[in-house]
Scaffold this active site. Structure first.
Site, short mmCIF file in Angstrom:
data_model
loop_
_atom_site.label_atom_id
_atom_site.label_comp_id
_atom_site.label_asym_id
_atom_site.label_seq_id
_atom_site.Cartn_x
_atom_site.Cartn_y
_atom_site.Cartn_z
N THR A 208 0.82 -1.21 0.00
CA THR A 208 0.00 0.00 0.00
C THR A 208 0.86 1.26 0.00
O THR A 208 1.99 1.26 0.49
CB THR A 208 -0.92 0.04 1.23
OG1 THR A 208 -0.12 -0.02 2.42
CG2 THR A 208 -1.91 -1.11 1.21
N ASN A 210 1.11 4.67 1.73
CA ASN A 210 0.66 5.33 2.96
C ASN A 210 0.77 6.84 2.79
O ASN A 210 1.86 7.36 2.56
CB ASN A 210 1.52 4.88 4.14
CG ASN A 210 1.33 3.42 4.47
OD1 ASN A 210 0.52 3.07 5.30
ND2 ASN A 210 2.08 2.56 3.79
N GLU A 259 -4.23 4.30 3.68
CA GLU A 259 -3.40 3.38 2.90
C GLU A 259 -4.13 2.98 1.62
O GLU A 259 -5.27 2.51 1.68
CB GLU A 259 -3.08 2.13 3.72
CG GLU A 259 -2.37 2.42 5.03
CD GLU A 259 -2.15 1.16 5.84
OE1 GLU A 259 -1.06 0.57 5.72
OE2 GLU A 259 -3.07 0.77 6.58
#
Length: 314
Positions: A208, A210, A259
């Protein structure tokens, strides 16, 4: 579009103008109607159209600690205003001293001396000057004194609901990004810089991005969303993303994070400034008993994101 920091920066000989004034956070459909009215009147009269706005948000100066969540950061707000065909944007630093300016002095210094206003366009809820003492009726009276007219732009409403920044903030805060998009006229956008997280997403096959967001950013409620990720300063269109907002309760997290798992993407986004355009709320945040049920749910989130974002970005 010309851009000025402070009304003192308006160039000499700019000429007469059609002006509208407001915070315009979100540049939502109601704001678009007011600004659009000013732009049209300016073109009809052969004058310049000017939007006057403020930085920081007046609430933070008048009532420190009360800064509302921000729907549009200054750069984004300027872009949206420019897209409406405005000739000039004047961002007035909202200082404690400026907040003490009386309604009469505000009109004289800003509208008359600096902008040579011929027409001022506002909604009927417009307030100005120290302690918001000025209203549309006072502005009209002062206009007769100083030689400008005031035109009221009707507020935009559907089924009795008037679109406002406060209403949209409440939608975002509740996670109702669809209602927020309806009032904005486009998806709610959240921007930030991609920073390193705990790398757990990468370990389970769903890396992901962030986002480190602005301290006052209007972040949707905890949950999972379908969104479009837009890369700043890069070629290529928006990319579909499944976005998780929350504290990662399965891993006993405490820090609230945003995220984004970008579908079918294998590049590196660290250090980039990106934006997320929220399209739909998929589910609430949940606690899972282990990695396997969590991964199964993420797979379902990704497939649901594909279904929701099946077409082109809004």
């Amino acid at each position: 579009m010309q851009r000025w920091r402070g009304y003192e920066a308006v160039p000499g000989g700019f000429g007469r103008s059609v002006v509208t004034i407001g915070v315009f956070d979100g540049v939502h459909r109601g704001h678009q109607a007011i600004i659009g009215h000013a732009v049209k009147r300016a073109r009809d009269l052969g004058l310049h159209s000017v939007v006057v706005t403020f930085d920081p948000h007046p609430a933070e100066v008048v009532r420190p600690g009360s800064h509302p969540a921000v729907l549009t950061e200054p750069v984004r707000k300027a872009e949206l205003i420019e897209q409406l065909g405005v000739d000039a944007l004047c961002v007035v630093p909202f200082t404690p001293a400026f907040s003490q300016l009386s309604a009469e002095a505000f009109v004289h210094d800003v509208l008359v001396d600096a902008l040579h206003a011929a027409v001022v366009v506002e909604g009927d809820n417009f307030r100005f000057g120290h302690k918001a003492a000025g209203d549309l009726a006072m502005l009209t009276r002062l206009g007769r004194t100083f030689g400008f007219t005031v035109e009221e732009a009707p507020l935009v409403a559907e089924e009795g609901l008037v679109y406002s920044s406060t209403y949209i903030r409440s939608c975002v805060d509740a996670g109702d990004v669809s209602a927020a998009a309806a009032a904005l006229g486009r998806p709610h956008r959240l921007g930030g810089v991609v920073v390193r997280g705990d790398q757990r997403g990468r370990e389970i096959g769903f890396p992901t991005a962030n986002l480190m967001c602005h301290r006052y950013a209007a972040i949707p409620a905890d949950g999972v969303y379908a969104a479009w990720l837009v890369r700043g300063g890069r070629q290529g269109g928006p990319q579909p993303a499944s976005v998780s907002i929350g504290t990662n309760p399965t891993f006993s997290g405490r820090e609230r994070r945003v995220e984004a798992y970008v579908l079918d993407f294998a590049g590196d986004l660290y250090g980039e400034r990106v934006s997320l355009d929220f399209v739909a709320h998929l589910r609430e945040q949940r606690v899972y008993t282990g990695i396997e049920p969590l991964v199964a749910q993420i797979r379902e989130d990704v497939e649901q994101t594909r279904r929701v974002l099946g077409g082109a970005p809004i």
